[in-house]
Design an enzyme around this catalytic site. Structure first.
Site, PDB file in Angstrom:
ATOM      1  N   GLU A 103     -10.381   5.785   4.949  1.00 53.18           N
ATOM      2  CA  GLU A 103     -11.122   5.268   3.681  1.00 53.18           C
ATOM      3  C   GLU A 103     -10.500   3.984   3.474  1.00 53.18           C
ATOM      4  OE1 GLU A 103     -13.986   4.306   1.935  1.00 53.18           O
ATOM      5  OE2 GLU A 103     -14.095   6.484   2.134  1.00 53.18           O
ATOM      6  N   GLY A 117      -1.297 -13.216  -3.737  1.00 54.39           N
ATOM      7  CA  GLY A 117      -1.003 -11.757  -2.669  1.00 54.39           C
ATOM      8  C   GLY A 117      -2.249 -11.348  -1.943  1.00 54.39           C
ATOM      9  N   VAL A 162       0.885  -1.136   0.007  1.00 54.34           N
ATOM     10  CA  VAL A 162       0.160   0.012   0.005  1.00 54.34           C
ATOM     11  C   VAL A 162       0.729   1.195   0.149  1.00 54.34           C
ATOM     12  CG1 VAL A 162      -1.628   1.305   1.234  1.00 54.34           C
ATOM     13  CG2 VAL A 162      -2.045  -1.445   1.358  1.00 54.34           C
ATOM     14  N   LYS A 211      -7.184  -1.029   9.970  1.00 52.86           N
ATOM     15  CA  LYS A 211      -8.678  -1.464  10.344  1.00 52.86           C
ATOM     16  C   LYS A 211      -8.435  -2.142  11.605  1.00 52.86           C
ATOM     17  CE  LYS A 211      -7.239  -4.823   7.307  1.00 52.86           C
ATOM     18  NZ  LYS A 211      -6.816  -4.777   6.246  1.00 52.86           N
ATOM     19  N   ALA A 265       9.414   5.876   6.155  1.00 51.98           N
ATOM     20  CA  ALA A 265       9.938   4.915   7.080  1.00 51.98           C
ATOM     21  C   ALA A 265      10.034   3.801   6.198  1.00 51.98           C
ATOM     22  CB  ALA A 265       9.469   4.856   8.595  1.00 51.98           C
ATOM     23  N   ARG A 307      11.475  -0.459   6.487  1.00 52.86           N
ATOM     24  CA  ARG A 307      12.443  -1.368   7.085  1.00 52.86           C
ATOM     25  C   ARG A 307      13.635  -1.839   6.312  1.00 52.86           C
ATOM     26  NH1 ARG A 307       9.286  -6.384   9.394  1.00 52.86           N
ATOM     27  NH2 ARG A 307       7.487  -4.938   9.194  1.00 52.86           N
ATOM     28  N   LYS A 334     -13.747  -4.714   9.744  1.00 48.69           N
ATOM     29  CA  LYS A 334     -14.303  -3.633   8.785  1.00 48.69           C
ATOM     30  C   LYS A 334     -15.803  -3.269   9.166  1.00 48.69           C
ATOM     31  CE  LYS A 334     -10.873  -5.148   5.116  1.00 48.69           C
ATOM     32  NZ  LYS A 334     -10.852  -6.124   4.298  1.00 48.69           N
TER      33      LYS A 334
END
Ligand code: HSE
Length: 440
Positions: free
Chosen positions: A132, A190, A18, A108, A47, A49, A208
């Protein structure tokens, strides 16, 4: 804080699917977005990793491996949290709010479990927490419920809000796969969460529907009282029997307002095969809303994935950018209703829920078994609508499938305990709910 025509400066926590999608969409559609907002949206700090992940992105921003560096960066106006988790993410978001930063999150689980605390902190600081992307990926369902339907009294919502389980159920129906085969393929594609238990055991859908129920009915977020059942107990035969009876099985999140409280539940559900929701297939999501003025409205789209979820993140960034200079009391409230006007309607226990039901009973094939089962149901005022009995010459038990008319779940549970105690009944009874989803 920046001047109202300066770019809006964004910090991102997490550069997974995302986070990368958000950077890509902001870059690809920069011109369109600036035409809409009147300002640039610029990622100034991220940020991650593993910084190697960013090589293909051409991101002109400060990169840190420590998420606190982003939260503490005075250059950051808006924090995008797409790292997930409910521990560190909660601390980082609360710190960002305390520092006066607006927050956009796709998390969520965090909001369903700690939303009341986070929204109260944001309210106190006069900042926005936009979410959203936390519900149904690209589908603008939060905006639709909170703003598009703001003139309505919402009665109920029912949604296919976990793409992984919907994909699994679709493949069990279309391809005749068993549960495990379909899950393995969903992971390969995925769709599944890092912990696929969240998908197939209903937790992700419960997060949700908990959030949607809050904004639909103006109640505090209460994930702990959401009833959750997943799809592991389903057999391929159930999908087949449901089809013979004219139904498809979907994992639904359902929330319904009643005079005495609110139902909040996630479970596999038989729905009529002719219903639009029955034909939402594969990883897609859809949410059906019934409200008094609009009637039924249906929202459909991609519930997961980088670009689809980024579509929702960027829409929230646009919203935040447009209203960050507005008086906080004139913004859309986090939970759609004014915080001092939330309702104390209780969440109802499952025993109080009314539904129609599907039962699969495995019994030894003896004379009188059906009569015994029917009598026990009748003694609890439960009436049978349809029946399938499958002969199986090689097995010593036969599945008896019953469709039951609407009844109180508490009454059915009592009848099921008595049926399971019959010596001829060989296995625990599988009980699924049946919903017509008809307009009332
Ligand atoms: N794992 C989720 C799904 C996607 O399968 O729908 C993000 O919530």
């Amino acid at each position: 804080m920046s001047d109202s025509m300066d770019p809006v400066r964004i910090g991102i926590l997490g550069m997974g699917t995302v986070g990368q999608g958000t950077v890509r969409v902001l870059a690809r559609n920069a011109e369109e977005i600036t035409r809409r907002v009147g300002r640039d949206l610029r990622v100034v700090h991220a940020a991650v990793r593993n910084p190697a992940r960013l090589e293909a992105l051409d991101l002109q921003a400060r990169i840190s491996t420590d998420p606190w560096a982003v939260v503490r960066d005075p250059e950051v106006d808006v924090l995008v949290e797409v790292m997930g988790g409910t521990g560190l993410a909660r601390e980082l978001i609360l710190a960002a709010i305390a520092a006066g930063k607006h927050v956009v999150t796709a998390n969520k689980a965090l909001l369903a479990e700690h939303g009341n605390e986070i929204f109260a902190a944001a309210q106190q600081q006069g900042v926005m927490v936009a979410f959203e992307a936390a519900v149904a990926g690209a589908i603008p369902i939060i905006k639709a419920i909170r703003e598009g339907l703001a003139g309505n009294r919402i009665q109920w919502l029912a949604g296919i809000i976990n793409g992984t389980s919907n994909y699994i159920l679709t493949q069990m129906f279309r391809e005749g796969w068993d549960f495990q085969q379909a899950l393995t393929e969903a992971q390969r594609l995925g769709y599944a969460e890092a912990d696929p238990g969240l998908d197939v055991d209903g937790g992700d859908a419960a997060h949700k529907i908990t959030l949607m129920a809050s904004i639909a009915f103006g109640i505090p977020v209460d994930f702990a009282h959401c009833h959750v059942e997943g799809i592991r107990a389903l057999e391929r035969d159930d999908v087949v029997y449901a089809a013979e009876l004219g139904y498809r099985i979907k994992l639904l999140g359902i929330s319904r307002r009643r005079a005495d409280g609110v139902e909040l539940r996630v479970h596999p559900t038989l729905i009529p095969e002719s219903h639009l929701l029955a034909n939402v297939e594969g990883p897609f999501n859809a949410i059906l809303v019934e409200s008094d003025a609009a009637g039924q409205s249906l929202y459909y789209g991609r519930g997961a994935g980088g670009d689809p979820t980024a579509s929702a993140v960027v829409a929230d960034l646009v919203d935040v950018a447009r209203t960050m200079t507005a008086d906080p009391s004139n913004r859309v409230p986090h939970l759609a209703f004014q915080p001092d006007a939330l309702s104390a309607l209780p969440l109802l226990p499952m025993a109080e829920v009314e539904s129609a039901y599907y039962l699969r009973i495995h019994a030894h094939n003896r004379a009188g078994v059906l009569a015994q089962v029917a009598t026990m149901l009748a003694e609890h005022q439960i009436s049978i609508e349809a029946l399938l009995q499958k002969e199986s010459p090689e097995a010593d038990t036969v599945p008896i499938v019953l469709l039951l008319h609407r009844c109180r779940e508490g009454d059915l549970e009592q009848a099921i305990r008595r049926i399971e105690a019959l010596p001829v009944v060989a296995r625990p009874v599988l009980r699924l709910r049946v919903e017509s989803l008809a307009e009332q």
